[in-house]
Write a protein that holds these residues in place. Structure first.
Motif, short mmCIF file in Angstrom:
data_model
loop_
_atom_site.label_atom_id
_atom_site.label_comp_id
_atom_site.label_asym_id
_atom_site.label_seq_id
_atom_site.Cartn_x
_atom_site.Cartn_y
_atom_site.Cartn_z
N ALA A 1 -6.05 -20.08 -24.53
CA ALA A 1 -4.73 -19.44 -24.04
C ALA A 1 -4.90 -18.58 -22.93
N GLU A 2 -4.20 -18.87 -21.95
CA GLU A 2 -4.36 -17.93 -20.48
C GLU A 2 -3.22 -17.97 -19.67
N GLU A 3 -2.64 -16.84 -19.24
CA GLU A 3 -1.56 -16.72 -18.63
C GLU A 3 -2.08 -17.12 -17.01
N HIS A 4 -2.40 -18.21 -16.76
CA HIS A 4 -2.69 -18.93 -15.42
C HIS A 4 -2.52 -20.37 -15.54
N VAL A 5 -2.65 -20.83 -14.24
CA VAL A 5 -2.25 -22.37 -14.19
C VAL A 5 -3.40 -23.19 -14.90
N GLN A 6 -3.08 -24.38 -15.16
CA GLN A 6 -4.01 -25.12 -15.76
C GLN A 6 -5.28 -25.41 -14.67
N ARG A 7 -5.13 -25.85 -13.65
CA ARG A 7 -6.00 -26.47 -12.87
C ARG A 7 -6.81 -24.95 -12.26
N GLY A 8 -8.02 -25.17 -12.21
CA GLY A 8 -8.82 -24.01 -11.70
C GLY A 8 -8.92 -22.66 -12.97
N GLY A 9 -8.07 -23.08 -14.18
CA GLY A 9 -8.38 -21.73 -14.89
C GLY A 9 -9.21 -21.57 -15.92
N PHE A 10 -9.36 -20.64 -16.80
CA PHE A 10 -10.65 -20.54 -17.79
C PHE A 10 -10.82 -21.73 -18.60
N GLY A 11 -9.79 -22.38 -19.19
CA GLY A 11 -10.08 -23.54 -19.86
C GLY A 11 -11.16 -24.55 -19.30
N SER A 12 -10.98 -25.19 -18.07
CA SER A 12 -11.80 -25.99 -17.71
C SER A 12 -12.85 -25.52 -17.32
N GLU A 13 -13.03 -24.13 -16.83
CA GLU A 13 -14.42 -23.50 -16.64
C GLU A 13 -15.20 -23.62 -18.01
N LEU A 14 -14.49 -23.32 -19.19
CA LEU A 14 -15.21 -23.11 -20.55
C LEU A 14 -15.61 -24.76 -20.91
N LEU A 15 -14.84 -25.73 -20.68
CA LEU A 15 -15.13 -27.08 -21.01
C LEU A 15 -16.42 -27.57 -20.21
N LEU A 16 -16.28 -27.32 -19.03
CA LEU A 16 -17.60 -27.68 -17.97
C LEU A 16 -18.80 -26.87 -18.70
N HIS A 17 -18.58 -25.52 -18.91
CA HIS A 17 -19.78 -24.80 -19.54
C HIS A 17 -20.30 -25.41 -20.57
N LEU A 18 -19.53 -25.80 -21.66
CA LEU A 18 -19.96 -26.28 -22.90
C LEU A 18 -20.51 -27.92 -22.88
N ALA A 19 -19.94 -28.47 -21.89
CA ALA A 19 -20.33 -29.93 -21.66
C ALA A 19 -21.89 -29.79 -21.04
N SER A 20 -22.09 -28.81 -20.24
CA SER A 20 -23.44 -28.59 -19.78
C SER A 20 -24.70 -28.24 -20.68
N ARG A 21 -24.04 -27.49 -21.93
CA ARG A 21 -25.02 -27.42 -22.99
C ARG A 21 -24.67 -28.48 -23.96
N GLN A 22 -24.07 -29.49 -23.96
CA GLN A 22 -24.10 -30.93 -24.71
C GLN A 22 -23.59 -30.25 -26.00
N LEU A 23 -22.42 -29.45 -25.83
CA LEU A 23 -21.86 -28.96 -27.00
C LEU A 23 -20.50 -29.52 -27.06
N ALA A 24 -20.17 -30.48 -28.14
CA ALA A 24 -19.15 -31.10 -28.27
C ALA A 24 -17.89 -30.31 -28.80
N VAL A 25 -16.76 -30.54 -28.50
CA VAL A 25 -15.65 -30.03 -28.57
C VAL A 25 -14.61 -30.85 -29.34
N ARG A 26 -14.11 -30.30 -30.48
CA ARG A 26 -13.13 -31.50 -31.16
C ARG A 26 -11.76 -30.76 -31.14
N GLY A 27 -10.76 -31.42 -30.95
CA GLY A 27 -9.36 -31.01 -30.96
C GLY A 27 -8.86 -29.91 -30.10
N PHE A 28 -9.41 -30.13 -28.83
CA PHE A 28 -9.07 -29.08 -27.97
C PHE A 28 -7.47 -29.26 -27.70
N ARG A 29 -6.98 -27.68 -27.60
CA ARG A 29 -5.56 -27.33 -27.21
C ARG A 29 -5.85 -26.32 -25.97
N HIS A 30 -4.87 -26.36 -25.19
CA HIS A 30 -4.87 -25.59 -23.82
C HIS A 30 -3.41 -25.04 -23.69
#
Length: 302
Positions: A238-267
């Motif tokens: 949850a972030e008071e920021h637009v979707q593009r360029g926000g924390f959500g996308s940064e977090l998912l990119l970071h987790l993907a780089s660690r090969q950590l799977a995410v289930r049931g993502f909500r933004h």
């Protein structure tokens, strides 16, 4: 948070190399700082581009520089000067933006700061601070002051439930504990969910985390949170920021780089600058689906 900001800077104002610039704002809040700093408190007027270039020049001369305005006036209007004069030269200017997110909601889209940290983090060397509670400001000022790089401080208004014991400052803090989803909220938005989450049975209660410093590579995710994400059936940002360029996308990119799977993502994010009507920050959060009821509905549907 303005009072806490003022108190924290007044406590540092004896430093003769400290300079504070304001874009003709801070009235009825920063007068104690003005009195403490004297001529080192500079009203730069409604000329934010010039204010930022002056701040860069002062930092180049080894002054400790803080520049303050309403959030969109301190990052959007002088964006070129921030990029060229501050970030390209890695000058440790501290930009302070009041009213992050929909903080100035009734004033309309020109005053909404819902793309601010995405824009700032696209620049080289920049760090972002989004204090969660009013009480965080002293620690944030200390940490930003010690950072030898440009910083953007996104100020809002702490919103913890009445009687809540504010935890000591940290870039990442767990605010509720349970066996449900993992929820990560940026800045003060986290505070509005605490009471509702605490009222849920532990089997459904989310593990709520608040993040206050970005980018992630400078403030690594705690191992406990990574373990919770790995085992959870739902991760919600949850972030008071637009979707593009926000924390959500940064977090998912970071987790993907660690090969950590995410289930049931909500933004949950700021949906728009314009709505049919303008209103308070709380109203605009409801319009964006960031309010407590929308959060609970998103978790129920997960």
């Amino acid at each position: 948070m303005r009072k806490q900001l003022c108190d924290a800077l007044v406590a540092r104002s004896a430093n003769p190399e400290m300079v504070f610039l304001t874009g003709d704002l801070g009235f009825m809040a920063l007068e104690p700082l003005q009195a403490a700093m004297g001529p080192r408190f500079i009203n730069a007027g409604v000329a934010e581009q010039n204010m930022v270039s002056v701040a860069a020049a002062l930092a180049q001369q080894q002054f400790q520089v803080w520049a303050y305005s309403i959030a969109p006036f301190v990052y959007a209007r002088p964006f070129e000067q921030i990029r060229n004069d501050i970030c390209f030269h890695n000058l440790p200017v501290k930009l302070i933006g009041n009213g992050g997110g929909y903080g100035y909601g009734v004033m309309g889209p020109t005053h909404h700061a819902i793309e601010d940290y995405g824009v700032m983090l696209a620049l080289p060397n920049m760090s972002v601070y989004a204090p969660v509670f009013d009480e965080d400001m002293e620690a944030v000022i200390d940490r930003a002051s010690a950072a030898q790089r440009p910083c953007y401080i996104r100020m809002g208004r702490g919103e913890p439930p009445k009687g809540y014991g504010i935890p000591a400052y940290a870039p990442w803090r767990q605010l509720t504990r349970g066996q449900g989803a993992v929820v990560i909220a940026v800045g003060p938005l986290a505070g509005i969910y605490i009471e509702a989450f605490e009222q849920l049975p532990i089997a459904r209660r989310p593990n709520l985390w608040a993040v206050a410093e970005l980018p992630i590579e400078r403030s690594p995710i705690p191992a406990e949170l990574l373990a919770q994400i790995e085992s959870a059936t739902c991760l919600c940002v949850a972030e008071e920021h637009v979707q593009r360029g926000g924390f959500g996308s940064e977090l998912l990119l970071h987790l993907a780089s660690r090969q950590l799977a995410v289930r049931g993502f909500r933004h949950l994010y700021a949906r728009a600058h314009h709505f049919e009507r303008y209103g308070s920050q709380a109203y605009l959060r409801r319009q964006s689906g960031l309010d407590v009821s929308s959060m609970l509905a998103a978790l129920e549907a997960a």
